[in-house]
Design an enzyme around this catalytic site. Sequence first.
Site, PDB file in Angstrom:
ATOM      1  N   SER A 172       7.047  -0.852   7.855  1.00 31.49           N
ATOM      2  CA  SER A 172       7.720   0.020   6.895  1.00 31.49           C
ATOM      3  C   SER A 172       6.787   0.982   6.159  1.00 31.49           C
ATOM      4  O   SER A 172       7.204   1.600   5.181  1.00 31.49           O
ATOM      5  CB  SER A 172       8.487  -0.834   5.890  1.00 31.49           C
ATOM      6  OG  SER A 172       7.604  -1.404   4.955  1.00 31.49           O
ATOM      7  N   GLY A 173       5.521   1.105   6.576  1.00 35.96           N
ATOM      8  CA  GLY A 173       4.645   2.127   5.985  1.00 35.96           C
ATOM      9  C   GLY A 173       3.995   1.745   4.671  1.00 35.96           C
ATOM     10  O   GLY A 173       3.390   2.584   4.005  1.00 35.96           O
ATOM     11  N   ILE A 174       4.093   0.463   4.280  1.00 33.25           N
ATOM     12  CA  ILE A 174       3.459   0.058   3.013  1.00 33.25           C
ATOM     13  C   ILE A 174       2.470  -1.111   3.231  1.00 33.25           C
ATOM     14  O   ILE A 174       2.286  -1.933   2.346  1.00 33.25           O
ATOM     15  CB  ILE A 174       4.491  -0.274   1.909  1.00 33.25           C
ATOM     16  CG1 ILE A 174       5.555  -1.275   2.394  1.00 33.25           C
ATOM     17  CG2 ILE A 174       5.132   0.989   1.385  1.00 33.25           C
ATOM     18  CD1 ILE A 174       6.494  -1.742   1.288  1.00 33.25           C
ATOM     19  N   GLY A 175       1.878  -1.129   4.397  1.00 35.24           N
ATOM     20  CA  GLY A 175       0.811  -2.118   4.638  1.00 35.24           C
ATOM     21  C   GLY A 175       1.279  -3.269   5.503  1.00 35.24           C
ATOM     22  O   GLY A 175       0.821  -3.431   6.626  1.00 35.24           O
ATOM     23  N   GLY A 176       2.180  -4.035   5.016  1.00 31.94           N
ATOM     24  CA  GLY A 176       2.782  -5.114   5.805  1.00 31.94           C
ATOM     25  C   GLY A 176       1.748  -5.985   6.479  1.00 31.94           C
ATOM     26  O   GLY A 176       0.931  -6.643   5.817  1.00 31.94           O
ATOM     27  N   GLY A 177       1.739  -5.974   7.805  1.00 37.13           N
ATOM     28  CA  GLY A 177       0.831  -6.814   8.590  1.00 37.13           C
ATOM     29  C   GLY A 177      -0.628  -6.559   8.229  1.00 37.13           C
ATOM     30  O   GLY A 177      -1.437  -7.491   8.234  1.00 37.13           O
ATOM     31  N   LYS A 230       0.860  -1.200   0.000  1.00 33.52           N
ATOM     32  CA  LYS A 230       0.000   0.000   0.000  1.00 33.52           C
ATOM     33  C   LYS A 230       0.883   1.231   0.000  1.00 33.52           C
ATOM     34  O   LYS A 230       1.849   1.295   0.769  1.00 33.52           O
ATOM     35  CB  LYS A 230      -0.871  -0.051   1.262  1.00 33.52           C
ATOM     36  CG  LYS A 230      -1.519   1.235   1.649  1.00 33.52           C
ATOM     37  CD  LYS A 230      -1.407   1.531   3.145  1.00 33.52           C
ATOM     38  CE  LYS A 230      -0.032   2.013   3.541  1.00 33.52           C
ATOM     39  NZ  LYS A 230       0.027   2.788   4.799  1.00 33.52           N
ATOM     40  N   ALA A 265      -1.834  -5.601   5.268  1.00 24.84           N
ATOM     41  CA  ALA A 265      -2.097  -6.229   3.971  1.00 24.84           C
ATOM     42  C   ALA A 265      -2.201  -7.749   4.135  1.00 24.84           C
ATOM     43  O   ALA A 265      -3.039  -8.403   3.504  1.00 24.84           O
ATOM     44  CB  ALA A 265      -0.989  -5.876   2.979  1.00 24.84           C
ATOM     45  N   ASP A 305      -5.399   0.310   8.955  1.00 23.64           N
ATOM     46  CA  ASP A 305      -5.092   0.165   7.527  1.00 23.64           C
ATOM     47  C   ASP A 305      -5.672  -1.113   6.916  1.00 23.64           C
ATOM     48  O   ASP A 305      -5.518  -1.331   5.707  1.00 23.64           O
ATOM     49  CB  ASP A 305      -3.559   0.131   7.326  1.00 23.64           C
ATOM     50  CG  ASP A 305      -2.977   1.518   7.138  1.00 23.64           C
ATOM     51  OD1 ASP A 305      -3.759   2.465   6.903  1.00 23.64           O
ATOM     52  OD2 ASP A 305      -1.741   1.641   7.222  1.00 23.64           O
TER      53      ASP A 305
HETATM   54  O1  C5P Z   1      -4.625   0.551  13.952  1.00 18.71           O
HETATM   55  P1  C5P Z   1      -3.172   0.198  13.990  1.00 18.71           P
HETATM   56  O2  C5P Z   1      -2.871  -0.856  15.026  1.00 18.71           O
HETATM   57  O3  C5P Z   1      -2.578  -0.108  12.669  1.00 18.71           O
HETATM   58  O4  C5P Z   1      -2.422   1.524  14.470  1.00 18.71           O
HETATM   59  C1  C5P Z   1      -1.190   1.509  15.148  1.00 18.71           C
HETATM   60  C2  C5P Z   1      -1.050   2.774  15.950  1.00 18.71           C
HETATM   61  O5  C5P Z   1      -0.837   3.877  15.075  1.00 18.71           O
HETATM   62  C3  C5P Z   1      -2.238   3.161  16.793  1.00 18.71           C
HETATM   63  O6  C5P Z   1      -2.213   2.551  18.052  1.00 18.71           O
HETATM   64  C4  C5P Z   1      -2.102   4.660  16.899  1.00 18.71           C
HETATM   65  O7  C5P Z   1      -1.155   5.000  17.891  1.00 18.71           O
HETATM   66  C5  C5P Z   1      -1.509   5.051  15.566  1.00 18.71           C
HETATM   67  N1  C5P Z   1      -2.521   5.453  14.583  1.00 18.71           N
HETATM   68  C6  C5P Z   1      -3.132   6.687  14.721  1.00 18.71           C
HETATM   69  N2  C5P Z   1      -4.074   7.080  13.806  1.00 18.71           N
HETATM   70  C7  C5P Z   1      -4.377   6.298  12.752  1.00 18.71           C
HETATM   71  C8  C5P Z   1      -3.748   5.035  12.585  1.00 18.71           C
HETATM   72  C9  C5P Z   1      -2.823   4.652  13.520  1.00 18.71           C
HETATM   73  O8  C5P Z   1      -2.864   7.434  15.671  1.00 18.71           O
HETATM   74  N3  C5P Z   1      -5.274   6.715  11.871  1.00 18.71           N
END
Ligand code: C5P
Length: 301
Positions: free
Chosen positions: A115-120, A20, A122, A154
């Site tokens: 790494s900011g491209i979806g990973g887990g 992503k 995706a 994501d």
């Molecule tokens: O939802 P996910 O586990 O991928 O998000 C990881 C962490 O990234 C969240 O616990 C939060 O600290 C931060 N996050 C956020 N706002 C988002 C997505 C993620 O603050 N829209």
Amino acid sequence: MTVDVLDVATTTLTEIAPAKINLYLHVTGRRPDGYHLLDSLVVFAGAGDVLHYEPGTEPLHLKLEGRFGRALGADAAGADNLVMKAAAVLRDLAGPQANVQGGCLVLEKNLPVASGIGGGSADAAAALRLLNRAWNAQVDEPTLFRVAETLGADVPVCLLSQTVRMEGIGETLTPAPRLPECGLVLVNCGQAVSTPDVFRKRTGDFVPRADLPQSWPNSAAMVATLKAQENSLETPACTVCPPVKKVLADIAAQPDCQLARMSGSGATCFGVFPTVEAAREAADRLAEAHAAWWVWGGALV
Ligand code: C5P
């Protein structure tokens, strides 16, 4: 056509978990629970992890393979892995007609982790798609998206895995402008970056949602729009992971590069090129110059 039941039970099923990319990412606000509100144009690349499933009678388990899976080790394949969490929620939602089986999931991790491209995310989305099909679970789309949201911000966009505008914390998906032909380079310096750390380091004002056209005639026009946007997480990510600056400079220095920017919370950065061929050539040069970096060049999906 008749299908031999034994064949079905022993067939390995495969699902791609494409990378992503956030072409821009504005942090537009913050929810009372701390999650950040975003506005992002999300696209998916021809690079991805691959999830295989071989149904069997043994309890469902996960093996990690591929360049980045072996580095993670066996500990990362436990019940906490988002793929196994996705399997558990899907099992609970499966209808009475479903054939929920055990067996082996093999995750080929071709993309760098954290790494900011979806990973887990995706991978979890791929598991939802694959097991819904393999188990004939018949979980409907709205339910799948609701479940995806509980697995991570994501995961809904990765469930869709096609160009889309993403808002809310990641759950609001609306049609995006039609993209012109272009090529993409992805580069990761090898340092995993924690998403919460990057969000915590973000300072400054919230950024308004972008004003986007219906489509762009060519990649130069798209890039002109994208240059008026930003990734609000790029500056904080550079403090968490200083090599991001060097990666961005090296992508930007490539012939024909129209835009160099970071994706998501980093550290993977991307370059936009007018053609897939130009992107592949730039990727070859970057890979040759930096053997330790992960580099990919190609088309969007
Ligand atoms: O939802 P996910 O586990 O991928 O998000 C990881 C962490 O990234 C969240 O616990 C939060 O600290 C931060 N996050 C956020 N706002 C988002 C997505 C993620 O603050 N829209």
